[in-house]
Scaffold this active site. Sequence first.
Site, mmCIF file in Angstrom:
data_model
loop_
_atom_site.group_PDB
_atom_site.id
_atom_site.type_symbol
_atom_site.label_atom_id
_atom_site.label_comp_id
_atom_site.label_asym_id
_atom_site.label_seq_id
_atom_site.Cartn_x
_atom_site.Cartn_y
_atom_site.Cartn_z
ATOM 1 N N ARG B 314 -11.282 -27.071 8.795
ATOM 2 C CA ARG B 314 -10.981 -26.332 7.862
ATOM 3 C C ARG B 314 -10.259 -24.853 7.472
ATOM 4 O O ARG B 314 -10.861 -23.876 8.151
ATOM 5 C CB ARG B 314 -11.156 -26.877 6.590
ATOM 6 C CG ARG B 314 -11.322 -28.141 6.559
ATOM 7 C CD ARG B 314 -9.802 -29.119 5.730
ATOM 8 N NE ARG B 314 -10.400 -30.499 6.119
ATOM 9 C CZ ARG B 314 -10.669 -31.354 5.513
ATOM 10 N NH1 ARG B 314 -11.698 -31.005 3.976
ATOM 11 N NH2 ARG B 314 -10.912 -32.863 5.099
ATOM 12 N N GLU B 316 -9.199 -23.399 4.793
ATOM 13 C CA GLU B 316 -9.513 -22.871 4.028
ATOM 14 C C GLU B 316 -10.155 -21.151 3.843
ATOM 15 O O GLU B 316 -11.616 -21.260 4.353
ATOM 16 C CB GLU B 316 -9.728 -23.759 2.697
ATOM 17 C CG GLU B 316 -9.196 -25.483 3.287
ATOM 18 C CD GLU B 316 -7.849 -25.175 1.854
ATOM 19 O OE1 GLU B 316 -7.296 -24.122 1.843
ATOM 20 O OE2 GLU B 316 -6.968 -25.881 2.310
ATOM 21 N N ARG B 322 -20.625 -24.422 -0.058
ATOM 22 C CA ARG B 322 -20.779 -25.442 0.531
ATOM 23 C C ARG B 322 -19.395 -26.104 1.695
ATOM 24 O O ARG B 322 -19.348 -27.120 1.738
ATOM 25 C CB ARG B 322 -20.926 -26.773 -0.637
ATOM 26 C CG ARG B 322 -19.721 -26.191 -1.723
ATOM 27 C CD ARG B 322 -19.602 -27.732 -2.515
ATOM 28 N NE ARG B 322 -18.645 -27.662 -3.670
ATOM 29 C CZ ARG B 322 -18.594 -28.365 -4.537
ATOM 30 N NH1 ARG B 322 -19.415 -29.618 -4.722
ATOM 31 N NH2 ARG B 322 -17.472 -29.472 -5.270
ATOM 32 N N HIS B 323 -19.050 -24.732 1.099
ATOM 33 C CA HIS B 323 -17.365 -25.005 2.464
ATOM 34 C C HIS B 323 -17.317 -24.708 3.600
ATOM 35 O O HIS B 323 -18.191 -23.627 3.924
ATOM 36 C CB HIS B 323 -16.253 -24.312 1.770
ATOM 37 C CG HIS B 323 -16.075 -24.850 0.579
ATOM 38 N ND1 HIS B 323 -16.851 -24.801 -0.517
ATOM 39 C CD2 HIS B 323 -14.517 -25.870 0.267
ATOM 40 C CE1 HIS B 323 -15.787 -25.697 -1.504
ATOM 41 N NE2 HIS B 323 -14.785 -26.126 -1.238
ATOM 42 N N GLU B 471 -20.085 -33.318 -4.350
ATOM 43 C CA GLU B 471 -19.421 -34.641 -3.601
ATOM 44 C C GLU B 471 -19.736 -34.538 -2.107
ATOM 45 O O GLU B 471 -20.161 -33.169 -1.327
ATOM 46 C CB GLU B 471 -18.010 -34.482 -3.282
ATOM 47 C CG GLU B 471 -17.190 -35.480 -3.191
ATOM 48 C CD GLU B 471 -15.920 -34.532 -2.955
ATOM 49 O OE1 GLU B 471 -15.099 -33.726 -4.266
ATOM 50 O OE2 GLU B 471 -15.117 -34.977 -2.384
ATOM 51 N N SER B 474 -15.189 -38.229 0.360
ATOM 52 C CA SER B 474 -13.673 -39.540 -0.833
ATOM 53 C C SER B 474 -13.474 -40.319 0.311
ATOM 54 O O SER B 474 -13.458 -40.690 1.541
ATOM 55 C CB SER B 474 -13.479 -37.623 -0.503
ATOM 56 O OG SER B 474 -12.070 -38.331 -1.644
ATOM 57 N N ARG B 524 -23.179 -31.357 4.419
ATOM 58 C CA ARG B 524 -23.656 -31.389 3.194
ATOM 59 C C ARG B 524 -24.763 -32.340 2.575
ATOM 60 O O ARG B 524 -25.438 -32.922 2.160
ATOM 61 C CB ARG B 524 -22.196 -32.441 2.347
ATOM 62 C CG ARG B 524 -21.325 -31.289 2.170
ATOM 63 C CD ARG B 524 -20.254 -31.135 1.296
ATOM 64 N NE ARG B 524 -19.213 -30.145 0.754
ATOM 65 C CZ ARG B 524 -18.380 -30.322 -0.362
ATOM 66 N NH1 ARG B 524 -18.719 -30.833 -0.989
ATOM 67 N NH2 ARG B 524 -17.928 -28.839 -0.184
#
Lengths: 550, 550
Positions: B314, B316, B322-323, B471, B474, B524
């Site tokens: 990712r 991002e 948590r990323h 989370e 998903s 996670r």
Amino acid sequence: MESSLPTHAKDNPNVSADGAPSKNALKKAQKEAEKAAKKAAAKKADEEKRAAQQAQTSEDTAKDKYGELPQEEGPIITHLKKLGEDHVDKEVTVIARIHNSRSQSAKLAFLMLRQQGKTVQAVVAANGEAVSRQMVKWAVSLSVNSFVRVTGLIKKPDPPVASASISNLELHVTKIYLLARAAEQLPMQVKDAERPPPATAEEGQVDAEGAPIVTLKTRLDNRVIDLQTECNQAIFTISDAVEGLFTEYMRKSGSRQFNTPKILGAATEGGSGVFEVSNYFGKSGFLAQSPQLYKQMLIAADCESVFEVGPVFRAENSNTHRHLCEFTGLDFEMVFDHHYHEVLGFAEQLIVFIIQELQARYKDEIAVVHRYFPRAGDFRIKDGKALRLKYFDGIKILRDAGVDTTEQDNYVTDLTTAQEKRLGQLIREKYDTDFYVLDEFPMVVRPFYTKQHPTDPKLSNSYDFFMRGEEIMSGAQRINDAAELEASMRSKGLDPDAEGFVDYVNAFRQGCRPHAGGGLGLNRIVMFFLGLDNVRQATPFPRDPQRLRP
Amino acid sequence: MESSLPTHAKDNPNVSADGAPSKNALKKAQKEAEKAAKKAAAKKADEEKRAAQQAQTSEDTAKDKYGELPQEEGPIITHLKKLGEDHVDKEVTVIARIHNSRSQSAKLAFLMLRQQGKTVQAVVAANGEAVSRQMVKWAVSLSVNSFVRVTGLIKKPDPPVASASISNLELHVTKIYLLARAAEQLPMQVKDAERPPPATAEEGQVDAEGAPIVTLKTRLDNRVIDLQTECNQAIFTISDAVEGLFTEYMRKSGSRQFNTPKILGAATEGGSGVFEVSNYFGKSGFLAQSPQLYKQMLIAADCESVFEVGPVFRAENSNTHRHLCEFTGLDFEMVFDHHYHEVLGFAEQLIVFIIQELQARYKDEIAVVHRYFPRAGDFRIKDGKALRLKYFDGIKILRDAGVDTTEQDNYVTDLTTAQEKRLGQLIREKYDTDFYVLDEFPMVVRPFYTKQHPTDPKLSNSYDFFMRGEEIMSGAQRINDAAELEASMRSKGLDPDAEGFVDYVNAFRQGCRPHAGGGLGLNRIVMFFLGLDNVRQATPFPRDPQRLRP
């Protein structure tokens, strides 16, 4: 703190399923979505209405026993592979594709049903009110490869249905519903992919019976259809098994699985051969060509025994039957107490375990693959253990058989692929085995982190593993002393102070136990164990210099 | 054919251990290597000689019982974690690091030995000929973190050694050899990393006792040392366990593991958020942001139930607790017979299985982590099953507690992170559980491949899983009809005919069963299960926008 982040960051929660567009875009798109959905629903309803009208030109006594699937709950579903003699005269419901269909008359049709490559014949016979002529007509009109949910009685056909893989049973249909429609025109038929792979690589050929010859390229271009054959289903059951057996064996030994980074801050093995990630937040990243440096760093971090299953990236322009640009590496690394042969012996037992378990647990799958690849099933391990030879004893076998080994004798090059294959044949003839190990490779053909042989500086404490004369693993004792490592790197023209090496070399400065390990190629193990022609046949979606799709 | 390849291709055998430089380079480097090795050996011999001279200023009666390790075979090695009461008065040999050392007198020294974070005290006491004064002096001169092989008698100390984690036993040394020397100066001490992580992120602080406070950044910069703490060893034992339990559960269910490509031919989710591979043989490639499209293609290829463990990338720019830019995804996808809740129920049981097995099998490791992270060990699952709520029932719980949910009520945005955490607290209070599921999310906040709710077009057949209000997964039922998928893509501004989507959409044209799945984040799960502060603490070598090293 978190809630002040841009919405896009929140949208991207670092769990892997759903990388959605931003919420604003989503919000704007919502009305369009609803409009489109309504339109699609209206179109579908219209189609269903027309189909219903068409089917009901005369009164249909079976009209609730076929059609689009009407509900979301239903009977117990039986898998085709579970069908057996004890189902005879019982009602079952299956979900399967229509492999092909044949209308015998207005009252009788035969559907060949297929699930994960296995086939069984279904008979749709009009018999008064229970099965109507309209139902027979509708069933035979369904396009090949569509999914249907079929209920019926299991019968024993006499004679057996030779064209079905489940030839001793037959399904007499009482209900049939469409679950997912296939397009009328498919780019390739599963039945064409079911034929053994051709020797020719040319497109547009037909065989003696006039059937199209589907080349490997066409199969891979249409991999989603290709994978539906019984052979491919079996190959990937074996592939899953190898992966599971590897991790089972490692974990039972007390080893722990790690996932090391695939994006690295520096290319550690020169610019060629490495893929570059060009947009890492203003920097360049590089894709890991192996987890080698990281698994050694984990050993230096007291992890003692580690393994990893993950992608390995090679930007080499190698267009061969056994090279890929991305493959699945099965890597391990572990400390030893006294001698690297502790690890070598462990690795030999690991491979023996995998092969013996495959042979014991997957007889059916191997038999299926054997129908397409005749060498599947003939893999030999003499006396249930690896044959271990010294590298130069392997060279001697070649030389004794008349092979020119001048370059190897003089430490100029490693074995060529042709020599490896020849050695594999000679060893099979002489020792009756397809799995062997060469130990003590010349230092000159091994990477910088390889430990030198304790008494002969021209040799090293390193080994390769071979299946059917082709390499599946390379491994060695590694240098665990920082000064020795730096000297080795410099001697091979590498800079220990380069950005890509500093953390690695520092790992040994703080003290690291002697250790050894190896790296296996999953795709190659599957390929050589089953005697496939090409590593791509053991890779779900292969990547090579010519192929980035599908 | 193969032997005509450039040597470099042959050098790069697609097994992952050894990506060596070309053979010509190696050949040229050989002489240098030998020269360097000779030089290093000479230097080492010289050092040893001087050390020996230094030690033997007087006659040494124990001179063969310590020193550089003299041989490559030896006694049975006992792991510190296996030491127990039944070893008392027996001789054992261990391989361990020197955690610290203290000279009491010329005749007595104490070494704290450490292996994988566990510590035991070793006593080196001169007693006539068996242990000499020189031996005591040499032992205490070894640098901290060096590896030694120590033989001795196990005794019960009275009182117990409070500072050792194995406080009830003590090793009375008879032999000690150096296995791997650590540098005198280390950038960080393991004992500093053993202190709980600080609340402050500022460097250079000291605590009330004057000990340096080591921030997370410093720990991660020196991760090879940091991982040596007992806490980190326990965290990665748990991480390995989660990975093993996931694959165990999936395989037992009949699912097969696949490894789908990580380099893709096109970016499927827009330019931002995706890492670009700039040199794929004259083309651009892109790193997979999830295996989503490929696992669905495997379902369309009749694989029925698949799972994958692999890196997820990712791009991002999310700098949160948590990323990560690269993490380990645990993905699964499977067909269902009648309703997507079959898959949802399966996934709930999967998580319950993982958590209950962790709690049953890893009590010791959880207790170790608890000393540093107080929430470790208090994870609750009420009645051994997941709590499943509808999304809007979750919103109602928040609203009833006074939280402003106007945006959610109006389908504007998904839950914010702050709302999720608050909901986690409220659910823990109300339902006594840390694991719950929200089902039927609004369509507008889900990705294009999500199946719409059958009766309410504003909702979808999708779900998120939460641990401690954050989370971890998903998932959803996916659209399995090509026309419906195309309409959904267009409604979200995506082009089904784009290069990155064609193969995916085609997979559904040839017929595909209804299916559902999900994607979990390994890092996670470990983080939230153990109540860690930061996902980086559950990642061996984390990657984020600021970090590409080590």
